[in-house]
Design a protein around this motif. Structure first.
Motif, PDB file in Angstrom:
ATOM      1  N   TRP A  82      15.948  59.533   7.213  1.00  0.00           N
ATOM      2  CA  TRP A  82      14.871  59.020   8.055  1.00  0.00           C
ATOM      3  C   TRP A  82      14.049  57.990   7.291  1.00  0.00           C
ATOM      4  CZ3 TRP A  82      14.376  60.472  13.120  1.00  0.00           C
ATOM      5  CH2 TRP A  82      15.089  61.604  13.526  1.00  0.00           C
ATOM      6  N   LYS A  83      13.527  57.006   8.004  1.00  0.00           N
ATOM      7  CA  LYS A  83      12.586  56.017   7.453  1.00  0.00           C
ATOM      8  C   LYS A  83      11.339  56.057   8.337  1.00  0.00           C
ATOM      9  CE  LYS A  83      13.577  52.879   4.921  1.00  0.00           C
ATOM     10  NZ  LYS A  83      13.339  52.560   3.535  1.00  0.00           N
ATOM     11  N   ALA A  84      10.204  55.728   7.757  1.00  0.00           N
ATOM     12  CA  ALA A  84       8.935  55.880   8.467  1.00  0.00           C
ATOM     13  C   ALA A  84       8.152  54.580   8.568  1.00  0.00           C
ATOM     14  CB  ALA A  84       8.081  56.939   7.774  1.00  0.00           C
ATOM     15  N   MET A  85       7.278  54.573   9.538  1.00  0.00           N
ATOM     16  CA  MET A  85       6.289  53.504   9.702  1.00  0.00           C
ATOM     17  C   MET A  85       4.995  54.150  10.180  1.00  0.00           C
ATOM     18  SD  MET A  85       8.020  51.765  13.068  1.00  0.00           S
ATOM     19  CE  MET A  85       9.707  52.094  12.574  1.00  0.00           C
ATOM     20  N   ARG A  86       3.875  53.508   9.865  1.00  0.00           N
ATOM     21  CA  ARG A  86       2.561  54.054  10.200  1.00  0.00           C
ATOM     22  C   ARG A  86       1.786  53.051  11.043  1.00  0.00           C
ATOM     23  NH1 ARG A  86       0.064  55.560   5.109  1.00  0.00           N
ATOM     24  NH2 ARG A  86       0.069  53.358   4.659  1.00  0.00           N
ATOM     25  N   ILE A  87       1.130  53.516  12.070  1.00  0.00           N
ATOM     26  CA  ILE A  87       0.210  52.661  12.813  1.00  0.00           C
ATOM     27  C   ILE A  87      -1.025  52.512  11.933  1.00  0.00           C
ATOM     28  CG2 ILE A  87      -1.149  52.402  14.908  1.00  0.00           C
ATOM     29  CD1 ILE A  87       0.943  54.264  16.260  1.00  0.00           C
ATOM     30  N   GLN A  88      -1.341  51.290  11.563  1.00  0.00           N
ATOM     31  CA  GLN A  88      -2.412  51.033  10.613  1.00  0.00           C
ATOM     32  C   GLN A  88      -3.786  51.281  11.223  1.00  0.00           C
ATOM     33  OE1 GLN A  88      -1.049  51.279   7.663  1.00  0.00           O
ATOM     34  NE2 GLN A  88      -2.096  49.488   6.843  1.00  0.00           N
ATOM     35  N   GLY A  89      -4.689  51.750  10.379  1.00  0.00           N
ATOM     36  CA  GLY A  89      -6.071  51.976  10.784  1.00  0.00           C
ATOM     37  C   GLY A  89      -6.270  53.378  11.321  1.00  0.00           C
ATOM     38  N   GLU A  90      -7.528  53.690  11.556  1.00  0.00           N
ATOM     39  CA  GLU A  90      -7.862  54.974  12.139  1.00  0.00           C
ATOM     40  C   GLU A  90      -7.938  54.814  13.647  1.00  0.00           C
ATOM     41  OE1 GLU A  90     -11.207  56.943  10.390  1.00  0.00           O
ATOM     42  OE2 GLU A  90     -10.579  56.420   8.364  1.00  0.00           O
ATOM     43  N   LYS A 126      17.273  51.811  22.625  1.00  0.00           N
ATOM     44  CA  LYS A 126      18.163  52.943  22.326  1.00  0.00           C
ATOM     45  C   LYS A 126      17.970  53.491  20.911  1.00  0.00           C
ATOM     46  CE  LYS A 126      21.361  51.867  25.943  1.00  0.00           C
ATOM     47  NZ  LYS A 126      20.349  51.961  26.923  1.00  0.00           N
ATOM     48  N   ILE A 127      16.695  53.557  20.504  1.00  0.00           N
ATOM     49  CA  ILE A 127      16.339  54.071  19.184  1.00  0.00           C
ATOM     50  C   ILE A 127      15.489  55.327  19.371  1.00  0.00           C
ATOM     51  CG2 ILE A 127      15.102  53.604  17.035  1.00  0.00           C
ATOM     52  CD1 ILE A 127      15.713  50.596  17.550  1.00  0.00           C
ATOM     53  N   GLY A 128      16.012  56.458  18.909  1.00  0.00           N
ATOM     54  CA  GLY A 128      15.270  57.705  18.982  1.00  0.00           C
ATOM     55  C   GLY A 128      14.214  57.781  17.889  1.00  0.00           C
ATOM     56  N   ILE A 129      13.186  58.579  18.132  1.00  0.00           N
ATOM     57  CA  ILE A 129      12.104  58.707  17.162  1.00  0.00           C
ATOM     58  C   ILE A 129      11.802  60.166  16.855  1.00  0.00           C
ATOM     59  CG2 ILE A 129      11.061  56.560  17.964  1.00  0.00           C
ATOM     60  CD1 ILE A 129       8.775  58.334  19.155  1.00  0.00           C
ATOM     61  N   PHE A 130      11.130  60.363  15.737  1.00  0.00           N
ATOM     62  CA  PHE A 130      10.492  61.620  15.376  1.00  0.00           C
ATOM     63  C   PHE A 130       9.053  61.234  15.091  1.00  0.00           C
ATOM     64  CE2 PHE A 130       9.101  65.047  12.711  1.00  0.00           C
ATOM     65  CZ  PHE A 130       9.829  66.163  13.090  1.00  0.00           C
ATOM     66  N   ALA A 131       8.122  61.683  15.903  1.00  0.00           N
ATOM     67  CA  ALA A 131       6.725  61.266  15.778  1.00  0.00           C
ATOM     68  C   ALA A 131       5.888  62.358  15.124  1.00  0.00           C
ATOM     69  CB  ALA A 131       6.161  60.926  17.144  1.00  0.00           C
ATOM     70  N   ILE A 132       4.951  61.918  14.295  1.00  0.00           N
ATOM     71  CA  ILE A 132       4.004  62.824  13.643  1.00  0.00           C
ATOM     72  C   ILE A 132       2.615  62.232  13.830  1.00  0.00           C
ATOM     73  CG2 ILE A 132       3.249  63.854  11.473  1.00  0.00           C
ATOM     74  CD1 ILE A 132       6.138  63.425  10.453  1.00  0.00           C
ATOM     75  N   SER A 133       1.701  63.051  14.284  1.00  0.00           N
ATOM     76  CA  SER A 133       0.317  62.604  14.417  1.00  0.00           C
ATOM     77  C   SER A 133      -0.553  63.328  13.401  1.00  0.00           C
ATOM     78  CB  SER A 133      -0.211  62.889  15.831  1.00  0.00           C
ATOM     79  OG  SER A 133       0.495  62.126  16.778  1.00  0.00           O
ATOM     80  N   THR A 134      -1.447  62.570  12.784  1.00  0.00           N
ATOM     81  CA  THR A 134      -2.439  63.143  11.886  1.00  0.00           C
ATOM     82  C   THR A 134      -3.807  62.909  12.514  1.00  0.00           C
ATOM     83  OG1 THR A 134      -2.772  61.119  10.604  1.00  0.00           O
ATOM     84  CG2 THR A 134      -0.988  62.599   9.883  1.00  0.00           C
ATOM     85  N   TYR A 135      -4.840  63.326  11.845  1.00  0.00           N
ATOM     86  CA  TYR A 135      -6.190  63.119  12.372  1.00  0.00           C
ATOM     87  C   TYR A 135      -6.471  61.630  12.565  1.00  0.00           C
ATOM     88  CZ  TYR A 135     -11.155  63.808  13.128  1.00  0.00           C
ATOM     89  OH  TYR A 135     -12.408  63.820  13.687  1.00  0.00           O
ATOM     90  N   THR A 191      -4.110  58.831  12.427  1.00  0.00           N
ATOM     91  CA  THR A 191      -3.149  57.886  12.993  1.00  0.00           C
ATOM     92  C   THR A 191      -1.831  58.576  13.348  1.00  0.00           C
ATOM     93  OG1 THR A 191      -2.224  55.681  12.717  1.00  0.00           O
ATOM     94  CG2 THR A 191      -2.148  57.122  10.782  1.00  0.00           C
ATOM     95  N   ASP A 192      -0.843  57.783  13.689  1.00  0.00           N
ATOM     96  CA  ASP A 192       0.482  58.284  14.032  1.00  0.00           C
ATOM     97  C   ASP A 192       1.515  57.673  13.089  1.00  0.00           C
ATOM     98  OD1 ASP A 192      -0.342  59.742  16.373  1.00  0.00           O
ATOM     99  OD2 ASP A 192      -0.472  57.834  17.428  1.00  0.00           O
TER     100      ASP A 192
END
Length: 121
Positions: A57-65, A85-94, A96-97
């Motif tokens: 897996w590789k990750a990316m972050r939505i920048q900022g709060e 046609k790209i599946g995701i695994f999403a993680i949310s923190t306080y 950002t995502d």
């Protein structure tokens, strides 16, 4: 909106317990339910008490709060990726995502998001 690339490889795991998880590591996402103990971490940091794991897996972050009143950010991003046609695994923190995609789709995911108007940093 800016999306930050995270270059290190990630693994999604189930663990027996959290005793061997390095919470001092750069990235450690833990989730506990009545059915499982999950861990998402850098592949190099997968503990030896893992019962199941999926690497690559590789990750990316939505920048900022992100304010809790903002609606549809993750939905918009997941729609762009689903249309490609790209599946995701999403993680949310306080704050950002984080969006994880399989390594073989990472480059195409970033290109699709850039075409949709996201700034990739």
């Amino acid at each position: 909106m800016e999306i930050k690339k995270i270059e290190e490889p990630f693994s999604v795991c189930k663990v027996k317990d959290y005793s061997k998880v390095d919470l001092q590591d750069t990235f450690s996402f833990v989730a506990k339910t009545d059915e499982e103990l999950s861990l998402v971490c850098l592949t190099q940091s997968v503990p030896d008490n893992t019962t199941e794991r999926e690497d690559g897996w590789k990750a990316m972050r939505i920048q900022g709060e992100l304010d809790f009143s903002l609606i549809g950010i993750l939905s918009e991003i997941s729609t762009v990726l689903a249309e490609n046609k790209i599946g995701i695994f999403a993680i949310s923190t306080y704050n950002t995502d984080y969006i994880l995609v399989k390594e073989e789709n990472y480059s195409n995911a970033l290109k699709a998001l850039a075409r949709a108007g996201y700034e990739i940093v």
